[in-house]
Design a protein around this motif. Structure first.
Motif, PDB file in Angstrom:
ATOM      1  N   PRO A   1      50.469  24.079  65.649  1.00 50.00           N
ATOM      2  CA  PRO A   1      50.710  22.834  64.919  1.00 50.00           C
ATOM      3  C   PRO A   1      51.876  22.043  65.529  1.00 50.00           C
ATOM      4  O   PRO A   1      52.903  22.621  65.870  1.00 50.00           O
ATOM      5  CB  PRO A   1      51.051  23.297  63.507  1.00 50.00           C
ATOM      6  CG  PRO A   1      50.355  24.607  63.380  1.00 50.00           C
ATOM      7  CD  PRO A   1      50.429  25.236  64.759  1.00 50.00           C
ATOM      8  N   TYR A   2      51.682  20.767  65.689  1.00 51.12           N
ATOM      9  CA  TYR A   2      52.637  19.831  66.254  1.00 51.12           C
ATOM     10  C   TYR A   2      52.918  20.075  67.739  1.00 51.12           C
ATOM     11  O   TYR A   2      53.854  19.513  68.293  1.00 51.12           O
ATOM     12  CB  TYR A   2      53.971  19.808  65.462  1.00 51.12           C
ATOM     13  CG  TYR A   2      53.772  19.455  64.011  1.00 51.12           C
ATOM     14  CD1 TYR A   2      53.433  18.153  63.648  1.00 51.12           C
ATOM     15  CD2 TYR A   2      53.884  20.417  63.025  1.00 51.12           C
ATOM     16  CE1 TYR A   2      53.232  17.815  62.310  1.00 51.12           C
ATOM     17  CE2 TYR A   2      53.676  20.108  61.685  1.00 51.12           C
ATOM     18  CZ  TYR A   2      53.355  18.796  61.348  1.00 51.12           C
ATOM     19  OH  TYR A   2      53.148  18.473  60.028  1.00 51.12           O
ATOM     20  N   GLY A   3      52.126  20.909  68.377  1.00 49.72           N
ATOM     21  CA  GLY A   3      52.295  21.127  69.818  1.00 49.72           C
ATOM     22  C   GLY A   3      51.941  19.863  70.582  1.00 49.72           C
ATOM     23  O   GLY A   3      50.972  19.182  70.272  1.00 49.72           O
ATOM     24  N   VAL A   4      52.744  19.533  71.572  1.00 53.57           N
ATOM     25  CA  VAL A   4      52.542  18.349  72.397  1.00 53.57           C
ATOM     26  C   VAL A   4      51.981  18.802  73.744  1.00 53.57           C
ATOM     27  O   VAL A   4      52.573  19.652  74.412  1.00 53.57           O
ATOM     28  CB  VAL A   4      53.876  17.601  72.609  1.00 53.57           C
ATOM     29  CG1 VAL A   4      53.691  16.422  73.542  1.00 53.57           C
ATOM     30  CG2 VAL A   4      54.460  17.151  71.285  1.00 53.57           C
ATOM     31  N   LEU A   5      50.852  18.248  74.119  1.00 49.69           N
ATOM     32  CA  LEU A   5      50.189  18.639  75.365  1.00 49.69           C
ATOM     33  C   LEU A   5      50.918  18.023  76.564  1.00 49.69           C
ATOM     34  O   LEU A   5      51.110  16.820  76.629  1.00 49.69           O
ATOM     35  CB  LEU A   5      48.733  18.183  75.360  1.00 49.69           C
ATOM     36  CG  LEU A   5      47.933  18.481  76.626  1.00 49.69           C
ATOM     37  CD1 LEU A   5      47.856  19.978  76.879  1.00 49.69           C
ATOM     38  CD2 LEU A   5      46.548  17.885  76.517  1.00 49.69           C
TER      39      LEU A   5
ATOM     40  N   GLY B   1      56.949  24.159  62.157  1.00 50.81           N
ATOM     41  CA  GLY B   1      56.994  23.550  60.830  1.00 50.81           C
ATOM     42  C   GLY B   1      58.076  22.507  60.682  1.00 50.81           C
ATOM     43  O   GLY B   1      58.277  21.962  59.598  1.00 50.81           O
ATOM     44  N   ASP B   2      58.801  22.213  61.765  1.00 47.89           N
ATOM     45  CA  ASP B   2      59.912  21.260  61.708  1.00 47.89           C
ATOM     46  C   ASP B   2      59.851  20.299  62.898  1.00 47.89           C
ATOM     47  O   ASP B   2      60.718  20.303  63.762  1.00 47.89           O
ATOM     48  CB  ASP B   2      61.235  22.041  61.715  1.00 47.89           C
ATOM     49  CG  ASP B   2      62.452  21.145  61.563  1.00 47.89           C
ATOM     50  OD1 ASP B   2      62.299  19.950  61.256  1.00 47.89           O
ATOM     51  OD2 ASP B   2      63.573  21.660  61.795  1.00 47.89           O
ATOM     52  N   PRO B   3      58.819  19.434  62.944  1.00 45.94           N
ATOM     53  CA  PRO B   3      58.675  18.540  64.089  1.00 45.94           C
ATOM     54  C   PRO B   3      59.775  17.488  64.194  1.00 45.94           C
ATOM     55  O   PRO B   3      59.952  16.892  65.252  1.00 45.94           O
ATOM     56  CB  PRO B   3      57.299  17.896  63.877  1.00 45.94           C
ATOM     57  CG  PRO B   3      57.045  18.018  62.422  1.00 45.94           C
ATOM     58  CD  PRO B   3      57.724  19.281  61.987  1.00 45.94           C
ATOM     59  N   ALA B   4      60.543  17.281  63.141  1.00 38.26           N
ATOM     60  CA  ALA B   4      61.641  16.317  63.212  1.00 38.26           C
ATOM     61  C   ALA B   4      62.781  16.849  64.077  1.00 38.26           C
ATOM     62  O   ALA B   4      63.515  16.069  64.693  1.00 38.26           O
ATOM     63  CB  ALA B   4      62.148  15.997  61.814  1.00 38.26           C
ATOM     64  N   SER B   5      62.914  18.159  64.155  1.00 37.09           N
ATOM     65  CA  SER B   5      64.029  18.750  64.900  1.00 37.09           C
ATOM     66  C   SER B   5      63.598  19.532  66.143  1.00 37.09           C
ATOM     67  O   SER B   5      64.450  19.964  66.911  1.00 37.09           O
ATOM     68  CB  SER B   5      64.805  19.712  63.997  1.00 37.09           C
ATOM     69  OG  SER B   5      65.331  19.033  62.888  1.00 37.09           O
TER      70      SER B   5
END
Length: 167
Positions: A161-165, A131-135
């Motif tokens: 959510p916001y997971g980077v492959l 929930g905190d992709p900025a950090s």
């Protein structure tokens, strides 16, 4: 020390000469007691000061899971290496493989001290991070078919959510 985390049938068909097969599925999906893990590592020949090269058939998570397990239990990261591309790249390079069974390793002397909790994230921390992709960056090492929802192994397709492959 070369540890092959490929499933036993793949190892039996062909493996790097001298590699010891370690079945990640026997312990990798559960929390084993420290004494059991220590005995398992010792049975593989794991000892302080050794360099351990880990691999699997290539393109799977098993070698990295084994890397994490050893690191978590206190084996120094500087003495762990993963063979990039695993057995597949080894064979592409024309390097030898064998079906010969590697003799049982001399019992290792590695002892587990305090687990390295700094390398582990528990579910509440992962939920907070998602929930905190900025950090935070959540790196996902699954295949693209899992990440993009073509595979739904647990009845739900997709990724955190916001997971980077990063397969």
């Amino acid at each position: 020390l070369i540890l092959d985390a490929s499933p036993p049938p793949i190892y039996a068909a062909q493996h790097i000469p001298g590699a010891i097969n370690v079945n990640v599925f026997l312990y990798g999906g559960r929390e084993a007691p420290v004494a059991e893990m220590e005995a398992t590592y010792q049975a593989w020949g794991v000892s302080p000061g050794k360099t351990i090269v880990l691999h699997d058939q290539g393109g799977s998570f098993m070698a990295t899971r084994l890397f994490f397990s050893l690191l978590y239990h206190g084996f120094p990261a500087k003495n762990l290496a993963i063979l990039d591309g695993g057995l597949s790249k080894w064979q592409e390079a024309g390097l030898p493989v064998t079906k010969d069974v590697t003799p049982v390793a001399k019992k290792g002397t590695f002892r587990i001290g305090k687990p390295n909790e700094d390398v582990r994230v528990r579910l509440p921390e992962a939920v907070t991070a998602s929930g905190d992709p900025a950090s935070h960056v959540l790196v996902e090492a699954l295949g693209a078919d899992w990440h993009f929802g073509e595979v739904a192994p647990f009845g739900r397709a997709g990724h955190i959510p916001y997971g980077v492959l990063l397969p």
